[in-house]
Motif scaffolding. Structure first.
Motif, PDB file in Angstrom:
ATOM      1  N   ASP A   1      -9.172   2.507  -9.294  1.00 45.47           N
ATOM      2  CA  ASP A   1      -8.199   2.648 -10.285  1.00 45.47           C
ATOM      3  C   ASP A   1      -7.115   3.875  -9.911  1.00 45.47           C
ATOM      4  OD1 ASP A   1      -9.271   0.725 -11.475  1.00 45.47           O
ATOM      5  OD2 ASP A   1     -10.478   1.814 -12.906  1.00 45.47           O
ATOM      6  N   LYS A   2      -7.613   4.696  -9.028  1.00 39.88           N
ATOM      7  CA  LYS A   2      -6.866   5.977  -8.848  1.00 39.88           C
ATOM      8  C   LYS A   2      -5.777   5.928  -7.684  1.00 39.88           C
ATOM      9  CE  LYS A   2      -9.268   8.368 -11.847  1.00 39.88           C
ATOM     10  NZ  LYS A   2     -10.618   8.490 -11.759  1.00 39.88           N
ATOM     11  N   VAL A   3      -5.821   4.678  -7.092  1.00 37.74           N
ATOM     12  CA  VAL A   3      -4.888   4.753  -5.775  1.00 37.74           C
ATOM     13  C   VAL A   3      -4.291   3.175  -5.675  1.00 37.74           C
ATOM     14  CG1 VAL A   3      -6.871   4.327  -4.174  1.00 37.74           C
ATOM     15  CG2 VAL A   3      -4.640   5.154  -3.209  1.00 37.74           C
ATOM     16  N   ASP A   4      -3.208   3.107  -5.644  1.00 36.84           N
ATOM     17  CA  ASP A   4      -2.539   1.715  -5.189  1.00 36.84           C
ATOM     18  C   ASP A   4      -2.556   1.575  -3.774  1.00 36.84           C
ATOM     19  OD1 ASP A   4      -1.960   1.131  -7.829  1.00 36.84           O
ATOM     20  OD2 ASP A   4      -0.226   2.436  -7.695  1.00 36.84           O
ATOM     21  N   VAL A   5      -3.004   0.318  -3.311  1.00 35.28           N
ATOM     22  CA  VAL A   5      -2.987  -0.024  -1.769  1.00 35.28           C
ATOM     23  C   VAL A   5      -2.305  -1.283  -1.768  1.00 35.28           C
ATOM     24  CG1 VAL A   5      -4.421  -0.451   0.200  1.00 35.28           C
ATOM     25  CG2 VAL A   5      -4.990   1.390  -1.532  1.00 35.28           C
ATOM     26  N   GLU A   6      -1.377  -1.404  -0.735  1.00 37.79           N
ATOM     27  CA  GLU A   6      -0.731  -2.806  -0.455  1.00 37.79           C
ATOM     28  C   GLU A   6      -0.630  -2.785   0.962  1.00 37.79           C
ATOM     29  OE1 GLU A   6       2.725  -3.747  -2.927  1.00 37.79           O
ATOM     30  OE2 GLU A   6       3.789  -4.720  -1.261  1.00 37.79           O
ATOM     31  N   ILE A   7      -0.885  -4.233   1.562  1.00 36.53           N
ATOM     32  CA  ILE A   7      -0.821  -4.285   2.824  1.00 36.53           C
ATOM     33  C   ILE A   7       0.126  -5.510   2.940  1.00 36.53           C
ATOM     34  CG2 ILE A   7      -1.910  -5.722   4.644  1.00 36.53           C
ATOM     35  CD1 ILE A   7      -4.786  -4.551   3.692  1.00 36.53           C
TER      36      ILE A   7
ATOM     37  N   ARG B   1       0.515  -9.001   1.187  1.00 38.46           N
ATOM     38  CA  ARG B   1       1.900  -9.433   0.883  1.00 38.46           C
ATOM     39  C   ARG B   1       2.195  -9.932   2.113  1.00 38.46           C
ATOM     40  NH1 ARG B   1       0.533  -9.505  -3.689  1.00 38.46           N
ATOM     41  NH2 ARG B   1       1.000  -8.043  -5.575  1.00 38.46           N
ATOM     42  N   ALA B   2       3.107 -11.158   2.116  1.00 40.30           N
ATOM     43  CA  ALA B   2       3.330 -11.856   3.244  1.00 40.30           C
ATOM     44  C   ALA B   2       4.778 -11.666   3.178  1.00 40.30           C
ATOM     45  CB  ALA B   2       2.937 -13.288   3.444  1.00 40.30           C
TER      46      ALA B   2
ATOM     47  N   GLY C   1      -5.118 -17.816  -0.281  1.00 39.97           N
ATOM     48  CA  GLY C   1      -4.603 -18.409  -1.456  1.00 39.97           C
ATOM     49  C   GLY C   1      -4.296 -17.091  -2.513  1.00 39.97           C
ATOM     50  N   SER C   2      -4.856 -15.676  -2.129  1.00 43.24           N
ATOM     51  CA  SER C   2      -4.740 -14.565  -2.861  1.00 43.24           C
ATOM     52  C   SER C   2      -3.532 -13.987  -2.483  1.00 43.24           C
ATOM     53  CB  SER C   2      -5.943 -13.661  -2.868  1.00 43.24           C
ATOM     54  OG  SER C   2      -6.112 -13.234  -1.420  1.00 43.24           O
ATOM     55  N   VAL C   3      -2.815 -14.270  -1.277  1.00 38.65           N
ATOM     56  CA  VAL C   3      -1.556 -13.500  -0.878  1.00 38.65           C
ATOM     57  C   VAL C   3      -0.423 -13.903  -1.482  1.00 38.65           C
ATOM     58  CG1 VAL C   3      -0.318 -13.161   1.137  1.00 38.65           C
ATOM     59  CG2 VAL C   3      -2.779 -13.257   1.424  1.00 38.65           C
ATOM     60  N   LYS C   4       0.446 -12.961  -1.712  1.00 39.42           N
ATOM     61  CA  LYS C   4       1.785 -13.478  -2.381  1.00 39.42           C
ATOM     62  C   LYS C   4       2.802 -13.191  -1.246  1.00 39.42           C
ATOM     63  CE  LYS C   4       0.666 -12.694  -7.390  1.00 39.42           C
ATOM     64  NZ  LYS C   4       0.262 -11.560  -8.189  1.00 39.42           N
ATOM     65  N   VAL C   5       4.073 -13.910  -1.560  1.00 40.00           N
ATOM     66  CA  VAL C   5       5.039 -13.828  -0.897  1.00 40.00           C
ATOM     67  C   VAL C   5       6.202 -12.828  -1.285  1.00 40.00           C
ATOM     68  CG1 VAL C   5       6.702 -15.024   0.530  1.00 40.00           C
ATOM     69  CG2 VAL C   5       4.290 -16.059   0.258  1.00 40.00           C
ATOM     70  N   VAL C   6       6.768 -11.980  -0.151  1.00 40.49           N
ATOM     71  CA  VAL C   6       7.830 -11.189  -0.793  1.00 40.49           C
ATOM     72  C   VAL C   6       8.944 -11.582   0.083  1.00 40.49           C
ATOM     73  CG1 VAL C   6       6.268  -9.093  -1.465  1.00 40.49           C
ATOM     74  CG2 VAL C   6       7.166  -9.365   0.948  1.00 40.49           C
TER      75      VAL C   6
END
Lengths: 147, 147, 147
Positions: A67-73, A104-105, A122-127
Motif C-alpha cells: 500500500d506504500k508504493v505504486d508499481v506498474e509494468i 499494461r500492454a 486476463g489481468s492485463v489492461k491495454v493502454v
C-alpha cells in the motif's frame, strides 16, 4: 479603527499570507515526498528480463509494503510477448496483478502484431501507447526502471 | 482614512497576495504540465533496438502531435553505429530529423572511434557527451526511455 | 495612525509577502538547479555494458568536475557479477570508487546468490535493495542512465 486594531489586522494579513505561501510550498514538496511510484519497462523478448522485472516489482512491494508504493509494468515492442496468455511467465503476471501491480500492454504494439485482448493474460489492461504511458508516469514523478 | 477604506485596503492586499502565491504555484505546476519531452537513449549496436527507438519517436509524435511533444534521440557507445551515413536505418534517421526529432551523436564516442561529422547522417548534430545530454534533459523534466 | 503610515505598512506587507513568495519559489527551483546526480543501473551480466557504465561515470566526472556531480552505480540481478572481487572490471570498479563514484550492490541479489561482502570488490557498499536505491535517487532528482 484604532492603531492597535489596524496593526493587528495587518499583522494577521502577514501571517495568513506567510501561511498560504508555506502551504503552497509544502503541497508541492508533498508530491515528491508522497507515495512513491515505479514504472518498469519491458521492451525485450527475453524471459530472463521478464523475471527480473517481476522480481523488481515483488521486491518493491515487500520492502515498502503493497500500500506504500505504486508499481506498474508496461510492455511494448518485442516485450509484449511477456504478456501473452501462454507466455512462460503468465502465472507470475497474473500473480503480480493480483498483488496490486498494474500490468499494461501497448495498444500500438498489439495492433502492429494483430493481437487482441484474448491473446494476453486476463489481468492485463491495454493502454493506447506504451511509450506515452511510461512518459506520463515519469511526468507524475514516478521513477523509471528498465531491468 | 476611514475604517472602511483601511479594511478595504488590507483585504485587497490579502487578495493580491493570495493571487501572487497562486500565480507562483501555478507557474511551477506549469513546468510539469507544460510541453512534454522525451529523451530516447541508444547505446547498443542493434538495428532492432534502433528501429524500436525510431518507432517510439514516431508514435509519440503521431499520438500527441509533432508540435505538442519534444523528442530527442541520443546515441553513444556502440549505439553510435545507428547514426553512421551507411547505417541500415540512415533513411529513417533522416526522416525522423525532418519530422522534428532531434537526433544527437555523442562527441566523446566519436572521438574514441575516430569518427567525424562526415561519417554520420547529415541531419545529426554532435553533442559534447551523450550521457550529459541525457542527464540535462532529465533535469529539465523530460522523460527517459531506453528501448 | 495616519493615512500615510497605514498605507506604508500595507505596502510593506505586500512587498514582504511578494518577497517570501519569491523566496519559496526560488528555493524550489534551487533543488533542480543544484548539484546534479546520475544513478547508473547495471542489471546485465555483460562486461561490455560494465565498461560502458564505467566510461559514463568517468565522462561525467571529467566533463563536469568530480566535485560538481554525484555519480552512483547500482548493480543488481545478473549485474552483480560486475562487482565480484574477481570480475574482469574489478580494477576499474576500485578506481571508480577511489575517484568518488559510489558503487553499490543489491543486498537482495546477494542474499539470493548466497554472496557475502567478501565476494565483492572491497570498495563496494551493499544497499538493502538495488531497485529501491535507484528509485530513491530518482525521487531526489537524480537522472537515470541504463547503459
Amino acid at each position: 479603527m484604532s492603531i492597535v486594531s489596524s496593526v493587528t489586522r495587518i499583522t494577521t494579513a502577514v501571517f495568513v499570507l506567510i501561511g498560504l505561501t508555506g502551504l503552497a510550498a509544502s503541497a508541492q514538496a508533498a508530491d515528491k515526498a508522497g507515495k512513491p511510484g515505479v514504472v518498469i519497462q519491458i521492451s525485450e523478448n527475453n524471459p530472463a528480463t521478464w523475471n527480473l522485472a517481476l522480481n523488481n516489482a515483488k521486491n518493491l512491494q515487500q520492502a515498502l509494503g503493497k500500500d506504500k508504493v505504486d508499481v506498474e509494468i508496461v510492455a511494448y515492442g518485442p516485450g509484449i510477448n511477456m504478456l501473452k496468455f501462454d507466455s512462460e511467465v503468465a502465472p507470475r503476471v497474473k500473480e503480480a496483478s493480483a498483488s496490486g501491480v498494474a500490468v499494461r500492454a501497448c495498444g500500438n504494439t498489439m495492433k502492429a502484431q494483430k493481437l487482441t485482448e484474448k491473446d494476453i493474460e486476463g489481468s492485463v489492461k491495454v493502454v493506447p501507447a506504451g511509450v506515452i504511458e511510461i512518459m506520463n508516469k515519469q511526468r507524475e514523478g514516478w521513477a523509471y526502471i528498465k531491468p
